[in-house]
Design a protein around this motif. Structure first.
Motif, PDB file in Angstrom:
ATOM      1  N   SER A 156       0.843  -1.194   0.000  1.00 61.06           N
ATOM      2  CA  SER A 156       0.000   0.000   0.000  1.00 61.06           C
ATOM      3  C   SER A 156       0.871   1.234   0.000  1.00 61.06           C
ATOM      4  O   SER A 156       2.088   1.155   0.197  1.00 61.06           O
ATOM      5  N   GLY A 157       0.240   2.386  -0.201  1.00 62.29           N
ATOM      6  CA  GLY A 157       0.941   3.649  -0.119  1.00 62.29           C
ATOM      7  C   GLY A 157       1.209   4.339  -1.438  1.00 62.29           C
ATOM      8  O   GLY A 157       1.741   5.454  -1.458  1.00 62.29           O
ATOM      9  N   GLY A 158       0.870   3.696  -2.533  1.00 61.01           N
ATOM     10  CA  GLY A 158       1.079   4.316  -3.827  1.00 61.01           C
ATOM     11  C   GLY A 158       0.134   5.489  -4.052  1.00 61.01           C
ATOM     12  O   GLY A 158      -0.804   5.711  -3.287  1.00 61.01           O
ATOM     13  N   GLY A 159       0.400   6.228  -5.104  1.00 64.00           N
ATOM     14  CA  GLY A 159      -0.453   7.355  -5.422  1.00 64.00           C
ATOM     15  C   GLY A 159       0.128   8.190  -6.535  1.00 64.00           C
ATOM     16  O   GLY A 159       1.132   7.828  -7.153  1.00 64.00           O
ATOM     17  N   LEU A 160      -0.508   9.324  -6.766  1.00 66.52           N
ATOM     18  CA  LEU A 160      -0.083  10.273  -7.791  1.00 66.52           C
ATOM     19  C   LEU A 160       0.613  11.447  -7.102  1.00 66.52           C
ATOM     20  O   LEU A 160       0.021  12.102  -6.238  1.00 66.52           O
ATOM     21  N   VAL A 161       1.861  11.673  -7.483  1.00 57.82           N
ATOM     22  CA  VAL A 161       2.637  12.765  -6.906  1.00 57.82           C
ATOM     23  C   VAL A 161       3.346  13.506  -8.028  1.00 57.82           C
ATOM     24  O   VAL A 161       3.394  13.046  -9.174  1.00 57.82           O
ATOM     25  N   GLN A 162       3.923  14.641  -7.657  1.00 55.26           N
ATOM     26  CA  GLN A 162       4.697  15.412  -8.616  1.00 55.26           C
ATOM     27  C   GLN A 162       6.184  15.096  -8.460  1.00 55.26           C
ATOM     28  O   GLN A 162       6.636  14.617  -7.405  1.00 55.26           O
ATOM     29  N   ALA A 163       6.918  15.371  -9.502  1.00 61.64           N
ATOM     30  CA  ALA A 163       8.365  15.165  -9.455  1.00 61.64           C
ATOM     31  C   ALA A 163       8.955  15.943  -8.278  1.00 61.64           C
ATOM     32  O   ALA A 163       8.596  17.097  -8.047  1.00 61.64           O
ATOM     33  N   GLY A 164       9.844  15.277  -7.560  1.00 61.58           N
ATOM     34  CA  GLY A 164      10.456  15.879  -6.392  1.00 61.58           C
ATOM     35  C   GLY A 164       9.771  15.545  -5.081  1.00 61.58           C
ATOM     36  O   GLY A 164      10.348  15.759  -4.005  1.00 61.58           O
ATOM     37  N   ASP A 165       8.555  15.034  -5.157  1.00 60.19           N
ATOM     38  CA  ASP A 165       7.815  14.671  -3.950  1.00 60.19           C
ATOM     39  C   ASP A 165       8.321  13.351  -3.370  1.00 60.19           C
ATOM     40  O   ASP A 165       9.181  12.679  -3.948  1.00 60.19           O
ATOM     41  N   SER A 166       7.747  12.995  -2.237  1.00 58.89           N
ATOM     42  CA  SER A 166       8.097  11.749  -1.555  1.00 58.89           C
ATOM     43  C   SER A 166       6.852  10.888  -1.353  1.00 58.89           C
ATOM     44  O   SER A 166       5.731  11.398  -1.275  1.00 58.89           O
ATOM     45  N   LEU A 167       7.086   9.596  -1.251  1.00 58.92           N
ATOM     46  CA  LEU A 167       6.050   8.635  -0.899  1.00 58.92           C
ATOM     47  C   LEU A 167       6.676   7.558  -0.041  1.00 58.92           C
ATOM     48  O   LEU A 167       7.872   7.264  -0.174  1.00 58.92           O
ATOM     49  N   ARG A 168       5.851   6.972   0.807  1.00 58.95           N
ATOM     50  CA  ARG A 168       6.301   5.848   1.607  1.00 58.95           C
ATOM     51  C   ARG A 168       5.382   4.659   1.353  1.00 58.95           C
ATOM     52  O   ARG A 168       4.194   4.713   1.638  1.00 58.95           O
TER      53      ARG A 168
END
Length: 126
Positions: free
Chosen positions: A6-18
């Motif tokens: 889990s934890g995926g999503g749509l982000v912009q370049a330079g952002d972070s995700l866990r």
């Protein structure tokens, strides 16, 4: 062992995700774990691995210095912290477990892993 990513999503370049990968079963703490990804039209590729104790980690060159794999054996969970995301990181991310108990290292080949989660989509826009 069943794995749930889990934890995926749509982000912009330079952002972070866990990303998180929750595992069932009491033997999780003895397994090496890995994260792989598969982009549209491409083969599945290794991203990061961690040994059973968490003391040894291994990264693909493309993510080294940006991604960090870790695990919490008390919670049967492995994590992938992804920083400075790039559009080329867009893919479905899979967690996997190597059932070789107490293996000192970690593998970077998909064939060395025995259990796979269902995947979580990460999309990085430019």
């Amino acid at each position: 062992v069943q794995l749930q990513a889990s934890g995926g999503g749509l982000v912009q370049a330079g952002d972070s995700l866990r990303l998180s990968c929750a595992a069932s079963g009491r033997t999780f703490s003895s397994y090496s774990m890995g994260w792989f990804r598969q982009a549209p039209g491409k083969e599945r590729e290794f991203v990061a691995g961690i040994n059973w104790r968490g003391g040894i980690t291994y990264y693909a060159d493309s993510v080294k210095g940006r991604f960090t794999i870790s695990r919490d054996n008390a919670k049967n969970t492995v994590f992938l912290q992804m920083n400075s995301l790039k559009p080329e990181d867009t893919a479905v991310y899979y967690c996997a477990a190597d059932r070789t108990a107490y293996y000192s290292g970690c593998h970077d080949l998909a064939n060395d892993y025995d259990y796979w989660g269902q995947g979580t989509l990460v999309t990085v826009s430019s």
